[in-house]
Design an enzyme around this catalytic site. Sequence first.
Site, PDB file in Angstrom:
ATOM      1  N   ALA A 221       1.000  -7.134   8.935  1.00 41.48           N
ATOM      2  CA  ALA A 221       0.562  -7.072   7.541  1.00 41.48           C
ATOM      3  C   ALA A 221      -0.954  -7.172   7.489  1.00 41.48           C
ATOM      4  O   ALA A 221      -1.569  -7.751   8.384  1.00 41.48           O
ATOM      5  CB  ALA A 221       1.180  -8.211   6.738  1.00 41.48           C
ATOM      6  N   MET A 222      -1.524  -6.607   6.432  1.00 39.08           N
ATOM      7  CA  MET A 222      -2.984  -6.554   6.330  1.00 39.08           C
ATOM      8  C   MET A 222      -3.405  -6.859   4.899  1.00 39.08           C
ATOM      9  O   MET A 222      -2.857  -6.298   3.946  1.00 39.08           O
ATOM     10  CB  MET A 222      -3.452  -5.149   6.760  1.00 39.08           C
ATOM     11  CG  MET A 222      -4.916  -4.876   6.518  1.00 39.08           C
ATOM     12  SD  MET A 222      -5.961  -5.983   7.519  1.00 39.08           S
ATOM     13  CE  MET A 222      -7.400  -6.068   6.460  1.00 39.08           C
TER      14      MET A 222
ATOM     15  N   HIS B 140       0.416 -15.901   3.784  1.00 41.58           N
ATOM     16  CA  HIS B 140      -0.715 -15.666   4.686  1.00 41.58           C
ATOM     17  C   HIS B 140      -1.664 -14.606   4.097  1.00 41.58           C
ATOM     18  O   HIS B 140      -2.862 -14.839   3.933  1.00 41.58           O
ATOM     19  CB  HIS B 140      -0.185 -15.229   6.053  1.00 41.58           C
ATOM     20  CG  HIS B 140      -1.242 -14.927   7.064  1.00 41.58           C
ATOM     21  ND1 HIS B 140      -1.520 -15.752   8.131  1.00 41.58           N
ATOM     22  CD2 HIS B 140      -2.110 -13.885   7.179  1.00 41.58           C
ATOM     23  CE1 HIS B 140      -2.502 -15.241   8.843  1.00 41.58           C
ATOM     24  NE2 HIS B 140      -2.879 -14.092   8.295  1.00 41.58           N
ATOM     25  N   GLU B 141      -1.099 -13.452   3.748  1.00 49.42           N
ATOM     26  CA  GLU B 141      -1.950 -12.357   3.271  1.00 49.42           C
ATOM     27  C   GLU B 141      -2.599 -12.711   1.927  1.00 49.42           C
ATOM     28  O   GLU B 141      -3.731 -12.304   1.649  1.00 49.42           O
ATOM     29  CB  GLU B 141      -1.157 -11.060   3.149  1.00 49.42           C
ATOM     30  CG  GLU B 141      -0.504 -10.583   4.453  1.00 49.42           C
ATOM     31  CD  GLU B 141      -1.468 -10.514   5.618  1.00 49.42           C
ATOM     32  OE1 GLU B 141      -2.651 -10.198   5.401  1.00 49.42           O
ATOM     33  OE2 GLU B 141      -1.042 -10.800   6.757  1.00 49.42           O
TER      34      GLU B 141
END
Length: 900
Positions: A298-299, A333-334
């Site tokens: 993921a980004m 997190h992202e």
Amino acid sequence: MKSVAALLATAVLAFAAPMQAAPAQHVDTVDPGVPTQLPRTAVPHHYAITITPHADKFTFDGTVAIDLDVVKPTTSIVLNAASLTFAKATLSGRGAPVAATVTSDADAQTATFDFGRMIAPGPYRLTIDYSGKINTQANGLFALDYKNPEGVQKRSIFTQFEPADARRFIPSWDEPDYKATFDLTARVPAGEMAVSNMPAAASRSIGNGLKEVRFQTTPTMSSYLLFFGTGDFGRITKMAGKTETGIVMGRGNEAKARTALDAEAQILPYYNEYFGTPFPLPKLDNVAGPGQSQFFSAMENWGAIFTFERVLLDDPAVTTERERQAIFGVEAHEMAHQWFGDLVTMAWWSDLWLNEGFASWMATKATKHFHPDWGAEFGAVGAREGAMGQDSLHTTHPIVQDVRTVEQANQAFDAITYSKGESVLSMLEGFAGEDTWQRGIQAYIRAHSYQNTRTDDLWRAVEGAGAKGLTQIAHDFTLQPGVPLIRVGAVSCDAGQSRVTLIQDEFSADRKPGTFTPLSWHVPVRIGVVGGQPVTAVTSGRETEVTVPGCGPILANAGQTGYYRTLYPAASVEQLRAGFTSIDPVDGYGLVADQLALSRAGYQPMGVGLDFAAAIPASAPPELLSLGVGVWTGMYRLFDGDAATQQQIATIVEQRYAPVLSQIGLTPRAGEKPTVATLRPQLIQALGYVGDPQVNAEAKRLFAALQTNPNAVPGGLKQTWLGIVAANADPATWEQLHAMARNASSATERQNLYSLLGAANSDALAQRALDLALTDEPGKTVSAGMIGAVAGRHPDMALDFVLSHWPQVEKFVDLSARSRFIGRIASGSHNGDTIAKLQAYADANIAASDRKPIEQAINVINVRLATEQRTKSETVRWLRGHAAAAPASPPAPSPQPERG
Ligand SMILES: [Zn+2]
């Protein structure tokens, strides 16, 4: 001078009216102390980009107008650019426009725009017409192919830029310190949905079945955070305060996106409050794409997170309980990056941990807050152990590290940056106190919004909020590599108080004590007697005396937020082991992991660590049982090729864990704890792995049932049962799995099944999987995972195959993961010849500056070969002692109750 600060207030308010390029009187806003690959002659402020993808041809056309300031007289401007070709470039601003001659340097990933005369300092616009490639792995603009739920073949395209691939999409100052605003316009098929960081400002038909979508101007941000995606998408949304949260996914998968959307809408208000600065964009999407990457899952693109759908969508047909929990974790997190990373960005990749360590730490915090029954605190200890594994080898690096090349930036995304970063932040939060820490974080965000920082900016803010002495500890743990070892010395008890001597050393798994000079840290050691109130003492120098209330077994690292190992004297170890059940479970978890690591590294016999693994009772919480069963299956694996010893270990696993499985049942039960639901597949897998006849028979039975009824196995356990089948597969079974992979109804299930084809124990079938991986059948982003699966049981075979087919294999691996892929494939090897092969590969193919992953893999194999003999013989001795103590153990499997 940093003039960006003045934009802070206006940037937040500026979304309704697109932000204009910043005022003209700019000086060099880039900190000269920050490393760069670009000459500091000009600074960008705004990019206006128009992109026309040709997905069928894997190319795109682009135009960019960059508003910039020339800050030093120059005849040329150098930008980052990779795999771009240039048609035309013009500089306008003062006097007549000047055409530029463009020269590309593929190795440096730059393009030089030469104007043939001196350009005076001042504001200009550089307009460039160019074209580029659509890639098949996640670098720059890339395509992912999949079948939609109706079985129709589709292609979506997305971008992935971090750390250094925006330059494959726009010629740009593609370094985090060059922040600018972005206007993106895309020409896409009329029936598709185009997504970017900001909502669309306008959309109009332009004929030929195309439409032009113009997105609102982004806030000031780094180039690596820009995002664009287009495809046959669906989108579901939910308001969270003033922000529209959304999940974008392949059309038809809307129902599978609910879990992710709920998590997103739940987390956003919590973060708004924690950070004290509300999320500044009007919307926050998370865009799910099929396929996978060897580099990331993921980004955190600002306002448009990208996540591979296998980690974002909740599909009852395949998603396990652990994966379902991970959806929340990846969102947390992202989303933390939307502040730590996007709003405030590290100036250079050396401080990447400010992004990644922080987002990892914050995700654990959010998970504990919303889901206290998921055992996130155990997960954090597990992550710490992973980091210490890397950090106790001399091939490690400090958290804040020297990064000079793009490849070094790629390699910075590792367990030290993420998990050691998280662990050190937990320790520092514990030292500062939760409230002081949060005030410091809020001050840091406020002071540096829309700007760039270095690690010391964070310490200044937290120490400024009241955490006196924090910077010293923080420096020791972020600027030095390695793991402190706290040796507990003499313990004496007097008048209800224990006096303890702590002796500081460095823990190493590949250097013998006495053969190196240990580093020294200020370590906040939280220590007390079991069941008592712990105190925190900061060690400095070699010896520190601590007085703790109470008398009894001494336990260090109470709460497990410390980043260090603890070696106890034999008497204390025995007390801890004997009283194991009265120790808090998280401390018990940390203790078992710590003692085993000390045993493996030779600080004490293997028996001490194994005693602790054996001290975990069947009544322990699921997290501890999960750790325990993992220890024994790891030991089982260590004795591959030694059937007699494996049988002894199998007996331990069966005697201890089959009754637990029997008690929790083979299928999920309504109302059970989430940690029980995550333990079940681990127990099934472990028992299957050590050859438990009942579990293996059940796997066979379920596999046969699946052939006629796809719902014969609960979705969340399918991968587990099929994993046992795949490991033991004969050619006919393997072909059945192969047919299931070909006919799988979702991209995720398909990838899972192709990976399982690589998991067979049989050499011949492993080879068949490798051969299949090279064909077009699995799909461009699936093959590397198959090869990785083969490496799990056949590392040498997989390595030989990869090395002899590298030109074909490398096409399946993201550019950013290539230098790591080979090391990862080989690192499970027990074969000394592998080292020479890795070395030869590195010498021939990798620049000397970029060989760290290979050096690490070589070191891991070396350490394994050097220690295996000792750990094995000590384990055999321990097993002998315990077989003697156990009741006569029959060779036949012990009687077990019916499981169902
Ligand atoms: Zn991250």
